[in-house]
Write a protein that holds these residues in place. Structure first.
Motif, PDB file in Angstrom:
ATOM      1  N   MET A   1       2.308  46.300   1.019  1.00 20.52           N
ATOM      2  CA  MET A   1       3.464  46.446   0.186  1.00 20.52           C
ATOM      3  C   MET A   1       3.156  45.794  -1.155  1.00 20.52           C
ATOM      4  O   MET A   1       2.577  44.723  -1.209  1.00 20.52           O
ATOM      5  CB  MET A   1       4.668  45.811   0.852  1.00 20.52           C
ATOM      6  CG  MET A   1       4.999  46.444   2.202  1.00 20.52           C
ATOM      7  SD  MET A   1       6.239  45.550   3.123  1.00 20.52           S
ATOM      8  CE  MET A   1       7.698  46.185   2.352  1.00 20.52           C
ATOM      9  N   PHE A   2       3.559  46.460  -2.209  1.00 22.77           N
ATOM     10  CA  PHE A   2       3.221  45.994  -3.544  1.00 22.77           C
ATOM     11  C   PHE A   2       4.383  46.229  -4.494  1.00 22.77           C
ATOM     12  O   PHE A   2       5.036  47.267  -4.430  1.00 22.77           O
ATOM     13  CB  PHE A   2       1.980  46.739  -4.037  1.00 22.77           C
ATOM     14  CG  PHE A   2       1.627  46.449  -5.459  1.00 22.77           C
ATOM     15  CD1 PHE A   2       0.920  45.310  -5.788  1.00 22.77           C
ATOM     16  CD2 PHE A   2       2.019  47.309  -6.467  1.00 22.77           C
ATOM     17  CE1 PHE A   2       0.596  45.040  -7.106  1.00 22.77           C
ATOM     18  CE2 PHE A   2       1.704  47.055  -7.786  1.00 22.77           C
ATOM     19  CZ  PHE A   2       0.986  45.903  -8.110  1.00 22.77           C
ATOM     20  N   SER A   3       4.659  45.288  -5.315  1.00 25.99           N
ATOM     21  CA  SER A   3       5.625  45.460  -6.407  1.00 25.99           C
ATOM     22  C   SER A   3       5.236  44.472  -7.494  1.00 25.99           C
ATOM     23  O   SER A   3       4.220  43.790  -7.391  1.00 25.99           O
ATOM     24  CB  SER A   3       7.056  45.218  -5.932  1.00 25.99           C
ATOM     25  OG  SER A   3       7.364  43.843  -5.909  1.00 25.99           O
TER      26      SER A   3
ATOM     27  N   GLU B   1      13.504  52.975  -4.006  1.00 20.16           N
ATOM     28  CA  GLU B   1      12.538  54.059  -4.171  1.00 20.16           C
ATOM     29  C   GLU B   1      11.164  53.662  -3.597  1.00 20.16           C
ATOM     30  O   GLU B   1      10.130  53.939  -4.191  1.00 20.16           O
ATOM     31  CB  GLU B   1      12.399  54.397  -5.657  1.00 20.16           C
ATOM     32  CG  GLU B   1      13.690  54.859  -6.308  1.00 20.16           C
ATOM     33  CD  GLU B   1      14.177  56.193  -5.757  1.00 20.16           C
ATOM     34  OE1 GLU B   1      13.359  57.105  -5.593  1.00 20.16           O
ATOM     35  OE2 GLU B   1      15.386  56.311  -5.491  1.00 20.16           O
ATOM     36  N   ASP B   2      11.146  53.014  -2.460  1.00 14.91           N
ATOM     37  CA  ASP B   2       9.911  52.501  -1.881  1.00 14.91           C
ATOM     38  C   ASP B   2       8.964  53.618  -1.468  1.00 14.91           C
ATOM     39  O   ASP B   2       9.387  54.673  -0.979  1.00 14.91           O
ATOM     40  CB  ASP B   2      10.214  51.618  -0.676  1.00 14.91           C
ATOM     41  CG  ASP B   2      11.035  50.399  -1.050  1.00 14.91           C
ATOM     42  OD1 ASP B   2      10.765  49.830  -2.121  1.00 14.91           O
ATOM     43  OD2 ASP B   2      11.932  50.033  -0.284  1.00 14.91           O
ATOM     44  N   VAL B   3       7.657  53.368  -1.652  1.00 14.90           N
ATOM     45  CA  VAL B   3       6.603  54.324  -1.314  1.00 14.90           C
ATOM     46  C   VAL B   3       5.628  53.658  -0.356  1.00 14.90           C
ATOM     47  O   VAL B   3       5.191  52.531  -0.595  1.00 14.90           O
ATOM     48  CB  VAL B   3       5.839  54.786  -2.579  1.00 14.90           C
ATOM     49  CG1 VAL B   3       4.705  55.735  -2.211  1.00 14.90           C
ATOM     50  CG2 VAL B   3       6.792  55.433  -3.568  1.00 14.90           C
ATOM     51  N   ALA B   4       5.281  54.338   0.728  1.00 16.77           N
ATOM     52  CA  ALA B   4       4.262  53.868   1.663  1.00 16.77           C
ATOM     53  C   ALA B   4       3.005  54.703   1.458  1.00 16.77           C
ATOM     54  O   ALA B   4       3.079  55.934   1.446  1.00 16.77           O
ATOM     55  CB  ALA B   4       4.747  53.986   3.101  1.00 16.77           C
TER      56      ALA B   4
ATOM     57  N   PHE C   1      11.273  54.460   4.013  1.00 17.29           N
ATOM     58  CA  PHE C   1      10.613  54.682   2.730  1.00 17.29           C
ATOM     59  C   PHE C   1      11.054  56.013   2.133  1.00 17.29           C
ATOM     60  O   PHE C   1      11.146  57.021   2.833  1.00 17.29           O
ATOM     61  CB  PHE C   1       9.094  54.652   2.892  1.00 17.29           C
ATOM     62  CG  PHE C   1       8.562  53.273   3.137  1.00 17.29           C
ATOM     63  CD1 PHE C   1       8.073  52.510   2.094  1.00 17.29           C
ATOM     64  CD2 PHE C   1       8.563  52.732   4.415  1.00 17.29           C
ATOM     65  CE1 PHE C   1       7.582  51.229   2.320  1.00 17.29           C
ATOM     66  CE2 PHE C   1       8.082  51.460   4.643  1.00 17.29           C
ATOM     67  CZ  PHE C   1       7.591  50.697   3.609  1.00 17.29           C
ATOM     68  N   LYS C   2      11.316  56.025   0.851  1.00 20.18           N
ATOM     69  CA  LYS C   2      11.739  57.240   0.150  1.00 20.18           C
ATOM     70  C   LYS C   2      10.592  58.254   0.100  1.00 20.18           C
ATOM     71  O   LYS C   2      10.817  59.458   0.141  1.00 20.18           O
ATOM     72  CB  LYS C   2      12.188  56.870  -1.272  1.00 20.18           C
ATOM     73  CG  LYS C   2      12.634  58.008  -2.123  1.00 20.18           C
ATOM     74  CD  LYS C   2      14.046  58.388  -1.848  1.00 20.18           C
ATOM     75  CE  LYS C   2      14.507  59.438  -2.826  1.00 20.18           C
ATOM     76  NZ  LYS C   2      15.896  59.678  -2.796  1.00 20.18           N
ATOM     77  N   ARG C   3       9.356  57.742   0.019  1.00 17.21           N
ATOM     78  CA  ARG C   3       8.194  58.611  -0.045  1.00 17.21           C
ATOM     79  C   ARG C   3       7.077  58.014   0.803  1.00 17.21           C
ATOM     80  O   ARG C   3       6.854  56.804   0.789  1.00 17.21           O
ATOM     81  CB  ARG C   3       7.725  58.760  -1.483  1.00 17.21           C
ATOM     82  CG  ARG C   3       6.521  59.650  -1.621  1.00 17.21           C
ATOM     83  CD  ARG C   3       6.103  59.844  -3.061  1.00 17.21           C
ATOM     84  NE  ARG C   3       4.913  60.684  -3.080  1.00 17.21           N
ATOM     85  CZ  ARG C   3       4.649  61.550  -4.012  1.00 17.21           C
ATOM     86  NH1 ARG C   3       5.476  61.721  -5.018  1.00 17.21           N
ATOM     87  NH2 ARG C   3       3.561  62.275  -3.961  1.00 17.21           N
ATOM     88  N   VAL C   4       6.382  58.887   1.546  1.00 14.87           N
ATOM     89  CA  VAL C   4       5.214  58.478   2.320  1.00 14.87           C
ATOM     90  C   VAL C   4       4.065  59.405   1.962  1.00 14.87           C
ATOM     91  O   VAL C   4       4.192  60.625   2.055  1.00 14.87           O
ATOM     92  CB  VAL C   4       5.477  58.523   3.843  1.00 14.87           C
ATOM     93  CG1 VAL C   4       4.219  58.149   4.613  1.00 14.87           C
ATOM     94  CG2 VAL C   4       6.632  57.608   4.219  1.00 14.87           C
ATOM     95  N   ASN C   5       2.954  58.817   1.542  1.00 13.07           N
ATOM     96  CA  ASN C   5       1.725  59.562   1.251  1.00 13.07           C
ATOM     97  C   ASN C   5       0.697  59.202   2.307  1.00 13.07           C
ATOM     98  O   ASN C   5       0.394  58.020   2.500  1.00 13.07           O
ATOM     99  CB  ASN C   5       1.176  59.191  -0.134  1.00 13.07           C
ATOM    100  CG  ASN C   5       2.142  59.525  -1.242  1.00 13.07           C
ATOM    101  OD1 ASN C   5       2.747  60.582  -1.243  1.00 13.07           O
ATOM    102  ND2 ASN C   5       2.291  58.621  -2.188  1.00 13.07           N
TER     103      ASN C   5
END
Length: 129
Positions: free
Chosen positions: A1-3, A24-27, A59-63
């Motif tokens: 996790m990074f911010s 708007e968290d992204v994994a 998470f709002k987005r997962v890549n």
């Protein structure tokens, strides 16, 4: 996790569960060198192999990048609403009616199930053979 306030990295574990609370968290996930199977649903992704099990929720987005080897299978699962599937040479994504975006690249097999609702898909080919 990074911010801008923190950077968390985990290694050497055989199971990991991460939960986002809001925003708007992204994994960003990668596969293992083995045969991996992933299930990517609205706000929940599970990827497992003989070596590791990872669960991310909220998470709002997962890549997911599947480029470490093995025979990888990813299952994109929609919602009861109107979901959108998009696939081109770089990967496949599903935008769910609730706003979540799941994207996968590099997997040997990608299955998509719209579940219910009025779903749409866009498949973009390449020129040549």
């Amino acid at each position: 996790m990074f911010s801008t306030w923190y950077d968390n990295q985990v290694s050497g574990v055989d199971s990991l569960h991460a939960r986002a609370s809001s925003g708007e968290d992204v994994a960003q996930l990668t596969d293992t060198a083995g045969n991996d199977t992933a299930w990517m649903r609205h706000r929940q992704t599970v990827i497992s192999s003989d070596l590791l099990r990872t669960v991310v929720e909220g998470f709002k987005r997962v890549n997911l990048v599947a480029n470490q080897g093995g025979q990888d299978t990813v299952n994109l699962i929609g919602t009861n609403g109107s979901d959108q599937l998009y696939s081109d040479a770089s990967g496949t994504s599903m935008q769910t009616s609730g706003g979540a975006l799941n994207r996968v690249g590099g997997a040997e097999q990608v299955n998509a199930d719209g579940w219910a609702g009025v779903d749409s898909s866009t498949l973009v080919g390449t020129s040549g053979r």
